[in-house]
Design a protein around this motif. Structure first.
Motif, PDB file in Angstrom:
ATOM      1  N   HIS A  47       8.733  10.106  -4.358  1.00 25.27           N
ATOM      2  CA  HIS A  47       8.447  11.542  -4.298  1.00 25.27           C
ATOM      3  C   HIS A  47       8.903  12.150  -2.969  1.00 25.27           C
ATOM      4  CE1 HIS A  47       5.405  10.081  -7.266  1.00 25.27           C
ATOM      5  NE2 HIS A  47       5.676  11.218  -7.860  1.00 25.27           N
ATOM      6  N   ARG A 101       1.445   8.428  -5.708  1.00 28.01           N
ATOM      7  CA  ARG A 101       2.378   9.287  -4.976  1.00 28.01           C
ATOM      8  C   ARG A 101       3.111   8.360  -4.013  1.00 28.01           C
ATOM      9  NH1 ARG A 101       0.494  14.147  -1.005  1.00 28.01           N
ATOM     10  NH2 ARG A 101      -0.959  12.491  -0.419  1.00 28.01           N
ATOM     11  N   ARG A 111       5.410   4.252  -8.847  1.00 27.55           N
ATOM     12  CA  ARG A 111       5.578   5.507  -9.584  1.00 27.55           C
ATOM     13  C   ARG A 111       5.092   5.339 -11.029  1.00 27.55           C
ATOM     14  NH1 ARG A 111       8.905  10.351  -8.984  1.00 27.55           N
ATOM     15  NH2 ARG A 111       8.321  11.604 -10.798  1.00 27.55           N
TER      16      ARG A 111
END
Length: 344
Positions: free
Chosen positions: A203, A183, A178
């Protein structure tokens, strides 16, 4: 000083609280007054002597366990440049090919296994790095065509799948990916673990017990995932084959679920896929040094917090209960198990 030691392999009962002289650093070494010692699966596995009969001889007449820790430099040997008494540091691989780790009030280690701890990072964070964070860094830097170093933006545009995002390595991998701009998708097995992975920064979370994991991951990443940080290659080989992107890499750092896996070779040929196996103890000094530098930058950015709010619950024991700490890790306690050693 107080230390935890064992002289034969076996269950946690071989760990004994003993009194030992405070060691002196040799040239190139530093002595650290240990505040917190971190416990990893590798520590109890070394203690039981994986592959040896119970009660087998230890590699040294007496062993002090635990690879990771954090504290304050207490003495500096000749030639150990870059450190001064009073420096806050974290320790990695303290007991690798050495008789003494961090389960003692003072430990002596080569200067190359000590890293400065930024002022904003507490000893709990420092003791939680070592094996998990260094492994996660390596797993994220072996991709075909990917970066060899991590920093903000280095994983921009990439999708990373972290298997077992509620574990210590998985937690660090989520945080680092991150921070580097990826992602992040992670697989988990319960709502509680989903909450921890989300707190770490994932996410997307996919519960592989309640949904079709491959379909869910492909819905998030139609073109597939670029990198997989894999804790269970045998169990997840089929899933990885369904979700890996062309030129994707699968970084294997453990063998949870079995030591053998079956692959459809033709399928992976077509995808130009890479399986990268990694063991922190043999990656080499250059990889360790690069990881330490990148982790320091991440710490300075506040990217590696610990605690339940950050997705890594802490379970603590005093030094005299080190055996219980080892048992907790062996039993699969979620989060990080720490031993409070001194008030450094």
């Amino acid at each position: 000083m107080r230390a935890i030691a064992y002289s034969s392999t076996g269950p946690s009962s071989v760990l004994q609280l003993v009194q030992r002289d405070i060691p002196e650093p040799s040239p190139g070494e530093v002595r650290v007054r240990v505040a917190v010692s971190g416990v990893n699966p590798t520590d109890w596995k070394a203690r039981i002597g994986i592959g040896a009969a119970p009660g087998a001889a230890t590699p040294f007449p007496e062993v002090v366990p635990n690879q990771d820790g954090a504290g304050v430099v207490d003495a500096v040997g000749d030639g150990a440049t870059g450190f001064a008494v009073g420096d806050r540091v974290w320790i990695l691989l303290a007991a690798h090919e050495r008789p003494t780790g961090t389960a003692q009030e003072f430990t002596v280690v080569p200067a190359s296994r000590v890293v400065r701890l930024p002022d904003a990072a507490g000893f709990d964070v420092g003791a939680s790095l070592g094996v998990p964070a260094m492994t996660a860094h390596r797993a994220l830097t072996v991709h075909d065509g990917g970066p060899a170093r991590l920093g903000p933006g280095t994983l921009d545009g990439r999708t990373v799948l972290v298997a077992g995002g509620a574990g210590a390595v998985g937690h660090a991998a989520i945080q680092l990916a991150r921070w580097a701009g990826a992602r992040v998708i992670t697989t988990i097995s319960s709502p509680e673990k989903a909450a921890l992975a989300t707190a770490a920064g994932a996410h997307h979370v996919v519960n592989y017990r309640t949904e079709d994991a491959a379909r869910a991951i492909r819905a998030i990443a139609p073109d597939g995932v670029d990198q997989v940080v894999e804790v269970s290659p045998a169990r997840n080989a089929a899933l990885n084959a369904k979700v890996i992107a062309n030129h994707g890499s699968i970084s294997v750092y453990a063998t949870d679920g079995g030591a053998e896996m079956t692959l459809d070779v033709r399928h992976h040929f077509a995808l130009n896929a890479r399986y990268q196996f990694l063991l922190l103890y043999t990656v080499g000094d250059a990889a360790l040094a690069a990881a330490a530098e990148d982790l320091t930058r991440a710490l300075e950015d506040g990217a590696l917090p610990v605690g339940e709010d950050a997705g890594l619950p802490l379970t603590r024991f005093p030094l005299e209960r080190a055996a219980e700490a080892h048992d907790a890790v062996e039993a699969g306690t979620i989060g990080k198990v720490l031993i409070d050693v001194t008030e450094a």
